[in-house]
Design an enzyme around this catalytic site. Structure first.
Site, PDB file in Angstrom:
ATOM      1  N   GLU A 153      30.777  19.730  33.628  1.00 35.33           N
ATOM      2  CA  GLU A 153      31.757  18.633  33.623  1.00 35.33           C
ATOM      3  C   GLU A 153      31.232  17.397  34.345  1.00 35.33           C
ATOM      4  OE1 GLU A 153      35.580  20.093  34.902  1.00 35.33           O
ATOM      5  OE2 GLU A 153      35.939  20.999  32.954  1.00 35.33           O
TER       6      GLU A 153
ATOM      7  N   GLU B 219      35.384  26.352  28.035  1.00 37.63           N
ATOM      8  CA  GLU B 219      36.388  26.923  28.939  1.00 37.63           C
ATOM      9  C   GLU B 219      37.740  26.719  28.291  1.00 37.63           C
ATOM     10  OE1 GLU B 219      36.196  25.122  32.823  1.00 37.63           O
ATOM     11  OE2 GLU B 219      34.013  25.253  32.901  1.00 37.63           O
TER      12      GLU B 219
HETATM   13  C1  GLA Z   1      36.696  23.013  35.252  1.00 37.96           C
HETATM   14  C2  GLA Z   1      35.360  23.541  35.652  1.00 37.96           C
HETATM   15  C3  GLA Z   1      35.383  24.982  36.042  1.00 37.96           C
HETATM   16  C4  GLA Z   1      36.568  25.279  36.876  1.00 37.96           C
HETATM   17  C5  GLA Z   1      37.812  24.894  36.134  1.00 37.96           C
HETATM   18  C6  GLA Z   1      39.044  25.178  36.938  1.00 37.96           C
HETATM   19  O1  GLA Z   1      36.973  23.029  33.927  1.00 37.96           O
HETATM   20  O2  GLA Z   1      34.380  23.339  34.693  1.00 37.96           O
HETATM   21  O3  GLA Z   1      34.222  25.250  36.788  1.00 37.96           O
HETATM   22  O4  GLA Z   1      36.476  24.581  38.059  1.00 37.96           O
HETATM   23  O5  GLA Z   1      37.788  23.515  35.888  1.00 37.96           O
HETATM   24  O6  GLA Z   1      39.154  24.341  38.047  1.00 37.96           O
END
Ligand code: GLA
Ligand code: ZN
Length: 658
Positions: A142, A297
């Site tokens: 991210e 995710e």
């Molecule tokens: C993001 C991150 C994950 C995790 C989630 C939940 O999407 O990529 O590593 O931290 O949020 O917080």
């Protein structure tokens, strides 16, 4: 089609790993993403790489046929790296140093760290680049996820900012002219006089703000490129990607996605009251490479850092998964396999609770994974083919973000007004940037195209010329590329194409709306936001304002350009306006439409050699009955379905159209 999970073996004792692999296999988890935060375990001491533990986990997983996506661990520099390079910690806009331990605690321009990332990616690539078990790579995690794209204000970055400006403008004279530094005695006589826009100074020169944003984004793009270049020579038959964040706009995702093989994003729909939110995130991700993508995710439990959301309702995990697939995801990985007992994300739940026992959510994941496996043969190789697109540059988003111009204007709110109208008639849309192949579309909507380059205007004009329809909305054509307002009559460079002029505008609050009236139907709609008062100069009037001193003034116009049309929509309006307006546009360019669907019900379509597959999802907690205009084979059950379809709360149907 793959169903997967994000897995952190480093958080669990090794004797739990076999149980996890077995439970995963039983749930139908076909792929795990691992290692993206495990730098300390992959290189516990400088230069001493330890990959054996990851090999051991992978071996266990291989026994169960589970494949792997590997993350490069650059989002979490280790404590020893920070001790070695105190200047690795980024400087925030308020001048304080970002602390260790919240991840992203790196200056993206730190040479030592860039080199460490290069060596890590190279070593990982050497080790696993040819592994048949590894299907791809996620670089970092991210990007830009803190503090408005995480620009760093350290002396190194500020020095490079000046060099960047020098490269872009050549001379101070050119920069002074491009930024309009005549205002408030800002003319620079030395490059070193130029500062970075630190807080709390929010009202610095808008051109400086925009260039700083471009510079900050470039830093992340370069940081990513170091790792792409290190991996590329080693990987065989594996993709290189990163997990993006949908409507996140702090970084230029067009530039970030360019060197990647496939796009992917993280989808947490529990915060999204409406289907259009995840839908827009999917459309952005799909539009970046104009093809299918991954969800790295996806929500599988209640989430939050210090306070939590509610838990997904029965059926929601399944429905979100099919929504992702319906929008073009070829793989969906759930975040996370098991809730962690420690650390910042103790409350960020996954498929399993902290105790690791399979429960309700595990069973739901197993059900979806079975369904997806069953339909994989049919769906593999199919894709979403959107006939329409929303067009933007990240510069548009940035300009609006610094200067909304009127009450709460955002690019995405305007985009979502159209997105909802598209969804209501079952029309797929991509969100694209100038690099996209526009030839695939028949309809292009450019929400608030406030800043444009001449080549953008030319590409959009050509698109219309060839028979497409282009729609601009309020404030379009306002600025040139250095963020200075045009001295042409508004809408500036778009004047000729739109056949209209905008001598004046008004700002109207959404809670005290004005009105517009459609010329052909006489129907009235609430209108608000930035309201451009249009004068035709070749265009025809589609709608007029119906309130205020400008009652009767054109609000929406259309101009013929070659074989196509160019619309200018002067105001934002209530949803009904977009429904009616879009029906008119779709009719003109002959886009197939469904009978109007209820809000938050989506009829999505994937196509391929095997035919047309309709994925119908009910995003709501209420039962719904809809008309999908076709009948076909019911792929999640028996018999045929359609044209009338009943959907239970959070229900899903997959129909192979005849
Ligand atoms: C993001 C991150 C994950 C995790 C989630 C939940 O999407 O990529 O590593 O931290 O949020 O917080
Ligand atoms: Zn820095």
């Amino acid at each position: 089609m793959l169903i997967g999970a994000d897995y952190y073996p480093e958080h669990w004792p090794t004797d739990r790993w076999p149980t996890d692999a077995k439970l995963m296999r039983e749930a139908g988890i076909g792929v795990v993403r691992m290692a993206e935060f495990a730098w300390n375990r992959l290189e516990p001491q400088e230069g001493r790489y330890d990959f054996a533990w990851l090999d051991a986990v992978m071996k266990l997983q291989a026994k169960h046929g589970i494949r792997v996506i590997l993350g490069t661990p650059s989002a979490t520099p280790t404590a020893w790296q920070v001790a070695k390079w105190p200047d690795l910690l980024p400087v925030k806009a308020d001048g304080t140093t970002f602390p260790f331990g919240i991840r992203k605690h790196y200056c993206p321009r730190h040479e030592g760290y860039r080199d460490a990332c290069r060596r890590m990616a190279d070593a990982m690539g050497r080790r696993w680049g040819r592994s048949k078990q590894v299907i791809g790579w996620q670089i970092d995690n991210e990007f830009g996820g803190i503090d408005f794209g995480a620009p760093c204000f350290c002396p190194r970055c500020v020095g490079q900012w000046r060099a960047w400006l020098r490269r872009h403008y050549g001379t101070l004279e050119a920069l002074n002219a491009a930024w309009g530094t005549a205002f408030w005695a800002q003319e620079y006589t030395d490059w070193d006089q130029i500062v970075a826009p630190m807080q709390p100074v929010t009202s610095q020169n808008p051109s400086l703000h925009l260039d700083w944003r471009r510079f900050a984004s470039d830093g992340i793009v370069e940081f990513q490129q170091v790792q792409v270049d290190a991996l590329r020579p080693h990987v065989r038959g594996q993709f290189i990607s990163t997990n993006l964040m949908g409507m996140f706009e702090d970084l230029d995702y067009e530039a970030l996605a360019t060197p990647l093989d496939v796009a992917g994003w993280d989808n947490y729909p529990i915060w999204a009251a409406e289907a259009v939110d995840p839908a827009m995130g999917h459309a952005v991700t799909r539009g970046l490479k104009q093809k299918s993508f991954l969800v790295f995710e996806q929500q599988s439990g209640p989430s939050g850092w210090n306070a939590m959301t509610g838990t997904p309702r029965p059926g929601q995990i399944r429905m979100w998964t099919w929504q992702s697939i319906g929008h073009g995801a070829d793989a969906v990985l759930y975040f996370r396999w098991r809730a962690c007992r420690f650390g910042t994300e103790q409350y960020w739940h996954g498929i399993l609770q902290h105790d690791g026992l399979p429960g309700r959510r595990y069973k739901e994941v197993r059900q979806v994974a079975r369904e997806v496996a069953k339909l994989s043969k049919a769906l593999d190789g199919t894709e979403v083919r959107a006939p329409a697109a929303l067009w933007h540059t990240y510069d548009v988003n940035w300009v609006i973000r610094f200067q909304p111009g009127c009450d709460k204007m955002t690019f995405w709110d305007e985009a979502k007004r159209f997105g909802k109208a598209f969804a209501r008639r079952g029309i797929a849309y991509d969100v694209v940037t100038p690099k996209a192949d526009l030839g695939r579309y028949r309809l292009l909507v450019c929400p608030h195209a406030v800043i444009l380059r001449e080549d953008h205007v030319e590409a959009l004009r050509k698109f219309a010329q060839a028979g497409g329809t282009v729609v601009f909305t309020s404030r379009s054509g306002e600025r040139g590329w250095t963020n200075i307002i045009t001295d042409l009559a508004r809408p500036g460079l778009l004047g000729k194409m739109t056949g209209c002029r905008i001598p004046e505008y008004d700002m109207v609050r959404q809670d005290k709306p004005g009105q517009i009236e459609m010329a052909d139907t006489g129907r009235l709609y609430d209108a608000f936001g930035w309201c451009d008062l249009l004068e035709t100069d070749g265009a025809a009037v589609v709608a007029r304002y119906a309130a205020e001193f400008y009652k009767g003034t054109a609000a929406v116009t259309v101009n013929r350009v070659g074989k196509g049309r160019v619309y200018y929509v002067g105001a934002s309006a209530e949803d009904a306006f977009y429904d009616d307006f879009l029906a008119r546009l779709a009719d003109e360019v002959k886009l197939p439409m469904l009978p109007p669907l209820p809000l938050n019900v989506e009829v999505l379509e994937r196509r391929g050699k095997a035919g047309r597959f309709l994925i119908v999802i009910n995003y709501t907690a209420d039962a719904q009955t809809i008309d999908i205009a076709v009948t076909g084979k019911n792929l999640l059950g028996k018999g045929t379905r359609g044209p009338k379809i009943e959907l239970e709360p959070y229900g899903v149907q997959v129909v192979q159209a005849r």
